[in-house]
Each structure stands twice: as C-alpha cells, then as structure tokens.
Design a protein around this motif. Structure first.
Motif, PDB file in Angstrom:
ATOM      1  N   GLY A 152       0.773  -1.234   0.000  1.00  0.00           N
ATOM      2  CA  GLY A 152       0.000   0.000   0.000  1.00  0.00           C
ATOM      3  C   GLY A 152       0.802   1.279   0.000  1.00  0.00           C
ATOM      4  N   SER A 153       2.113   1.215   0.241  1.00  0.00           N
ATOM      5  CA  SER A 153       2.884   2.452   0.300  1.00  0.00           C
ATOM      6  C   SER A 153       4.191   2.327  -0.481  1.00  0.00           C
ATOM      7  CB  SER A 153       3.182   2.819   1.753  1.00  0.00           C
ATOM      8  OG  SER A 153       3.918   1.789   2.383  1.00  0.00           O
ATOM      9  N   VAL A 154       4.664   3.466  -0.949  1.00  0.00           N
ATOM     10  CA  VAL A 154       5.889   3.517  -1.762  1.00  0.00           C
ATOM     11  C   VAL A 154       7.092   3.709  -0.852  1.00  0.00           C
ATOM     12  CG1 VAL A 154       7.105   4.786  -3.573  1.00  0.00           C
ATOM     13  CG2 VAL A 154       4.624   4.468  -3.724  1.00  0.00           C
ATOM     14  N   SER A 155       8.120   2.880  -1.052  1.00  0.00           N
ATOM     15  CA  SER A 155       9.364   3.013  -0.294  1.00  0.00           C
ATOM     16  C   SER A 155      10.522   2.605  -1.205  1.00  0.00           C
ATOM     17  CB  SER A 155       9.329   2.117   0.942  1.00  0.00           C
ATOM     18  OG  SER A 155       9.374   0.745   0.557  1.00  0.00           O
ATOM     19  N   LYS A 156      11.715   2.610  -0.646  1.00  0.00           N
ATOM     20  CA  LYS A 156      12.878   2.199  -1.434  1.00  0.00           C
ATOM     21  C   LYS A 156      12.800   0.737  -1.844  1.00  0.00           C
ATOM     22  CE  LYS A 156      16.002   5.604   0.648  1.00  0.00           C
ATOM     23  NZ  LYS A 156      17.224   5.828   1.474  1.00  0.00           N
ATOM     24  N   GLU A 183      10.355  10.710  -7.342  1.00  0.00           N
ATOM     25  CA  GLU A 183      11.521  11.204  -6.588  1.00  0.00           C
ATOM     26  C   GLU A 183      12.532  10.092  -6.341  1.00  0.00           C
ATOM     27  OE1 GLU A 183       9.728  12.738  -3.091  1.00  0.00           O
ATOM     28  OE2 GLU A 183       9.055  14.614  -4.020  1.00  0.00           O
ATOM     29  N   LEU A 184      12.043   8.857  -6.120  1.00  0.00           N
ATOM     30  CA  LEU A 184      12.935   7.729  -5.826  1.00  0.00           C
ATOM     31  C   LEU A 184      13.441   7.032  -7.089  1.00  0.00           C
ATOM     32  CD1 LEU A 184      11.002   6.122  -2.809  1.00  0.00           C
ATOM     33  CD2 LEU A 184      13.129   7.441  -2.719  1.00  0.00           C
ATOM     34  N   GLY A 185      12.953   7.466  -8.238  1.00  0.00           N
ATOM     35  CA  GLY A 185      13.396   6.853  -9.493  1.00  0.00           C
ATOM     36  C   GLY A 185      12.850   5.455  -9.709  1.00  0.00           C
TER      37      GLY A 185
END
Length: 672
Positions: free
Chosen positions: A629-633, A653-655
C-alpha cells in the motif's frame, strides 16, 4: 369476532392515514380529540378480542423490555460514501465518473449511457436505519452495523410514527434505508422537563434506538427520513427520481431538500445554498450527498472496496469555537501508552455539545502553548465526526495553571517509560486498563469477532472472574458466567457459543487480535500472506522481517520482541491448547515465473478504469508480485492510474519504474 376484526382493520387504516398526514406530510387532517376517539376505540377492540394486528398503531408505544439485539444480515450491503471537502475534491470525483462513462460509451457506441445528471440530498446526522418490508408489512429494522450485518431493532423503530408499519407495495421484499433522528425542537422540549437532559440530538436518537427499553425510545419522539431502496426482489428503477416517487407513494417521509440538476456547476450552486441554510434546519446534518441519478450508469460505475463510485459525501468544513480549558486527565490504553484528555467548559459546535478534546502528548501540549493553559481560553475544532481537538490558546501569555505529566501510571502506580514523545506504563501484567483493553481488542470485530462481546464485558470478566489474558476467555464455563450480574441463561449460552464460533479465525485476524505493538491490520495481513504459518512467523528474525514491504527496523523489532516475550508465548500456547486454529489462505498459484512482475514489490495508485485496482492486484499476485500500500525504497514498480497523487510523486523522486498506461499494463499481465 369477524365483524370486530374488520372494524379493527378499518380503524387501523383510518388512523394510519391520519398518522401519515400528521407525521410525514406535516398536514394534520383532524383534531386531537377526534384522533384520540379513533385510537381509544381501537384499543378497546383489541382488549375485547385479545387480538393485536402487527401493523396496529398501538404497537408504537413500546412494549416489553428487550433482552438484547439479535444480529441481522442485510439482504444488500449498506455502503459508506467517499468524502469531498472542497471544490477540488468534488471536481476530482466528477472527472473520474465522467471518464468512466466516456470509456464505456466508446466501447458501447450502440447503447451509450446518458449524460451525467445529479441529485443533491441532505446527509442526516443520526442513526442509519435499514427497514425490511415483506409483502407490504414491516418485518425487520436494523442498524447499519458493518454494512453487512447490523443489529435488529424492530421494536424500537416501530415507535417512530413517521415509519410506516404497512405500505401499499405488496409485490415482494424490499429494504428501505434512511436515518433515525431527533428534531432539535423536540430535544429542547424534552430537556425542559427531563430529570437528565440529553446532550445532543444525534446521541439522543442513537441512544434511544439502541436502548433495550422501547418505552424510552417512544418517549424521545424520534423522526425518520428515507432516501434509498437498497434491495428489491421484483422492483427496478430507471433513475433516482423514480425511486424518490416510489418512497413518497409508499408513505415514507422524504427529505424536504432533494434537488435534481443536470451539471456539476449546478451541483455546486445547490451545495452553496444548502450550506448557507444549514443552521436554519430543525435537525442536524453533517454534510450533503451528491449522487448520479441514472441507475444503469450506477451499475456500470460500480463500487470500490468501500464506496460506490457514483456517489460522494460533501462534508462540511471544520467548525471552531472558543472555550475554557478546565482540566487534563491521563488515560492508559491497551499498549500502555498514557495519553492526555482535555476537559473543557461545555460549548455547542454545530448542534453538538463538546466537553472533551484530544491531546496527543506533552510535546503536543507545549507546541500548542498549553503547558500553562489550565483555566485559559482555547480554540477548539470539531471536524466532521472526529473527536474535537484543541488548536491552541487564545492568548500568548502564560496566564493559566501548569499541566504536569504524571510521574507514575495513573492507574496502577507503576513507573513510566518515555519513548519518543509518549509515556508508557511498562506493567503489562498488572495494569487494569492495559489488560482490559487487550481483551476487548482481542474480541473486536476486526480481530476474533466474538459476537456480543464489549469493553464492558471485558471489565466485568476482569473484575469478577480474574480474566487477565485473552486466552482466559476460552477457559470460562457456563457456570462461571451465570453467576455474574446481568448474565441470564441466554446471555451466558450466547457468549460461550460465540467463543466456540471464533476458534477458526483467519491468520491475519488472529495476528491483529494479539495486539503486536506497532502493527495494524495492513501489517498483520502482510505477515499472514508472507508466512502463512503462525509457527514460522514466531521464529522469524528482524533481518528477515525488514525485507518485507512496509516493515522497517522498529516494526521488525516489535514483532520479534513480542513473540520472544515469555508472557506472550504462554498466552499463545494457551490459546492454541484451547482449540484456536488460525487458518491461512493458500498462496495464489503462480502462472508464469518469467513475468516481469515475478518477485517484484508493486504499488497501485490512482483509478484504473479498465479492470479496477482490485482485479489488477489479484492478477499481479498470481504472477508472483507482492502488492503493497505504500511507496518506499523497497518498491520495484508503481502502477499509476487516473488522479494518482503523492505515491506517484514519491515514486518519481525515488526513481522507481512507473507504469501509467493501462494498455501497457494489460499487455504485461498477459492472459492471467
């Protein structure tokens, strides 16, 4: 007897006609004395014959005390509504709906949907009612509950004189949805003579409808407005106008403000008018509802997991007031967190009397300049149905008494530990509110779903039967329960049966019930889907857990620490020994390990119009993807539909690789 019965039926028909004119149309058709004469005649005949017909108006006064409310499964789900709080939110909803209609019309040029038209209605602030009529007779009335199962409150609803006990439509079964309310003028009149005045109209209505004494409900003189047919086995409408006319023709009380318009601009005009007149109404509303009127369009647009795509609730902006901060108390929760609760001088905000407000911790208190605020004027805000919060002091001066945090636990006197901005009581085995909270949480609907169980039950079992751990529940006997105050045979039997019924929860619900610190429903679901075994999860190491999406170092340590705690291990052992068998769903079959999604962590955001996000998620999981459910590295791919927001921005932003074309997505999914 037959003649008397026919006379009774005629009297009932006559009285119900006058009730409809008085309570629904607000147009009295005879004097009080004339009405009383008809009513008294009916009461006399019922006494003489010993017969009371189920739709008799004499049933509205409230009968015997109820022993409890039985669960009632609705024939059709009662949906929540997505929220819009400003112009941009409303336009975003309209844009999504218009795109879905345009896409459908492109694919079905021979049978297009009509141009969008809308209805604007009031969002009543009371208790949702779902009434069931079988061949014209009211046979059940229930609360909303979780949307699928509510509580049967037929005896109480029968006391509402604007609710028809019998309707002209007799061709089948229908469910009619509306809102039970207490008019503000009625509240004022009630409080003028009441030994215990009621605080506000919403709680007065909800409390009356969920009262085990229908006579109390009758005394509140509640009202009800109706706005929807949720289920009909042999009835269809082409549009919302037809539905409203059906309700009106069948003697249901309709909102005095139902506005049909042909454009979203006209919707906004109506919203402005209704917001401006909000405080002139004789009942509480907490917003407005905008719906698409055409029924075929509603069917095509369908639903998300929670909301219909064809309707939205326009919620009012937060309301603010100034009052005096009187006191701050400190409460202990099930995790041991000690939080402040502010008591303020009672103030009315939008028809609701506010006396308690939330404060998060001492950092929050100092940030809002409240450290020396006891006795000072403060700004408070109530937004929608959220508990009011203190925004800050009216003045900058330290003109009040000091708020001092507790040195020891306010409940058990144990030492407190500061973790970040929060205070915690570390007495996990002897602090009453922690243990009661754990037990109540364990039994809650999203956890073990033990029917009829409440926090009051948890407190009673703690105080009277030394229940100190959730596992203790499954070792209680009928003989234990029957000795308790307010526990009759039926209640004791029902609770024992509810314990037994809860013994095969799905693994995710069981993990959530355990109350692992720093985890919620999303995390426990993820753990259940990954490990699919309680034993494997209990043996997991932090290094292993942090490889999972959405689980960082703190959460991983919380999980490992919880399962290494001897007290928690004993509790789980006792639960399993009592017959608890957490069930894990089988992993979805992997169709193609060469898929670009195999082994990838994927996030879905925005609106997918061709297949919908739920369908896309299921297909991705079948291809071996982990949908989170969430965007992370740790995220590999973000699939962005229409109106994607902050998750898309963070992915950029994280590419992270972004798929924002549904046709491309369909090609990559292949024939799953």
């Amino acid at each position: 007897m037959p003649d008397a019965l026919e006379t009774m039926k005629t009297l009932i028909e006559e009285i119900n006609k006058h009730n409809y004119a008085y309570y629904t149309l607000d147009q009295p058709s005879l004097t009080d004395a004339e009405y009383d004469a008809l009513y008294d005649k009916l009461v006399q005949l019922e006494a003489e014959t010993g017969t009371v017909l189920p739709y008799s108006p004499t049933q509205r006064v409230g009968g015997e005390l109820l022993k409890g409310f039985e669960p009632h499964r609705h024939l059709a789900r009662l949906w929540s509504l997505d929220k819009a709080q400003n112009h941009d939110d409303l336009m975003a909803w309209h844009t999504r709906a218009q795109k879905l209609v345009n896409d459908y019309n492109t694919q079905h040029p021979d049978d297009p949907l009509p141009p969008l038209s809308f209805v604007v209605e009031l969002k009543f602030d009371g208790l949702t009612l779902n009434l069931t009529y079988d061949r014209g007779e009211l046979v059940q009335a229930a609360t909303r509950g979780n949307g699928v199962v509510g509580e049967g409150i037929l005896a109480n609803v029968k006391t509402i004189r604007s609710v028809p006990l019998r309707i002209p439509y007799t061709d089948g079964i229908i469910e009619v949805q509306g809102e039970g309310i207490m008019n503000l003028s009625v509240l004022v009149a009630y409080n003028a003579t009441a030994a215990e005045p009621l605080k506000n109209a919403r709680n007065a209505a909800a409390g009356a409808l969920r009262n085990l004494n229908p006579k109390v409900t009758a005394e509140r003189k509640l009202n009800a407005y109706f706005y929807n047919i949720g289920y009909a086995d042999s009835l269809q409408f082409q549009n919302h106008q037809e539905m409203v006319e059906f309700l009106r023709d069948n003697q249901f009380k309709i909102s005095p403000f139902v506005k049909f318009v042909d454009s979203i601009d006209a919707v906004e005009e109506e919203l402005e008018k209704l917001v401006a007149m909000r405080n002139t109404l004789d009942f509480l509303i907490d917003g407005l509802v905008v719906k698409i009127t055409d029924m075929r369009t509603r069917e095509v647009l369908g639903y998300t997991d929670k909301f219909p795509r064809w309707a939205v609730a326009y919620k009012f902006e937060a309301e603010e007031a100034v009052t005096t901060l009187l006191d701050v108390s400190w409460n202990v929760g099930r995790t041991g967190k000690v939080t402040p609760l502010a008591r303020v001088e009672a103030v009315d905000i939008g028809g609701v009397t506010v006396q308690n407000c939330t404060l998060n911790n001492m950092d929050d208190i100092e940030r809002k300049n409240l450290k020396f605020g006891l006795g000072s004027l403060v700004y408070i805000r109530r937004s929608n149905d959220v508990i009011p919060e203190i925004l800050g002091k009216v003045t900058e001066e330290a003109d009040g008494s000091e708020i001092v945090p507790p040195a020891v636990c306010p409940s058990c006197g144990h030492d407190l530990e500061k973790k970040g901005p929060h205070l915690f009581c570390t007495n996990k085995v002897g602090c009453r509110p922690q243990l009661v909270g754990r037990i109540a949480h364990f039994a809650s609907r999203d956890a073990m779903d033990i029917e009829t169980f409440s926090e009051k039950t948890a407190e009673q079992l703690y105080d009277s039967l030394d229940v100190r751990d959730p596992s203790d529940l499954y070792y209680l006997t009928f003989d234990d329960l029957i000795k308790l105050e307010r526990f009759g045979t039926k209640k004791a039997e029902n609770l024992i049966a509810a314990f037994e019924k809860s013994k095969q929860p799905d693994l995710a619900s069981f993990l959530y019930a355990l109350g692992i610190p720093n985890t919620g429903k999303t995390t426990t679901k993820e753990l259940a889907e990954h490990y699919r075994s309680l034993e494997k999860l209990m043996q997991a190491e932090p290094e292993e857990l942090i490889t999972l999406p959405d689980i960082g170092g703190i959460v991983a340590e919380s999980i490992v620490g919880f399962f290494r705690d001897p007290a928690m291990q004993r509790s789980i052992e006792r639960l399993l020994a009592a017959g608890i068998q957490p069930v894990s769903e089988e992993a979805p079959a992997i169709v193609d390990e060469s898929s670009p999604f195999f082994g990838k962590t994927v996030v879905l955001t925005g609106t997918l119009t061709i297949m919908g996000r739920d369908e896309a998620a299921k297909k991705l999981e079948k291809l071996g993807a982990k949908v989170t459910g969430s965007v992370s590295k740790k995220t590999d791919i973000v699939i962005a539909g229409e109106n994607a927001g902050s998750k898309l921005t963070k992915a950029q932003e994280l590419g992270i690789r972004i798929i924002d074309n549904e046709e491309e997505l369909q090609q990559l999914l292949g024939d799953v």
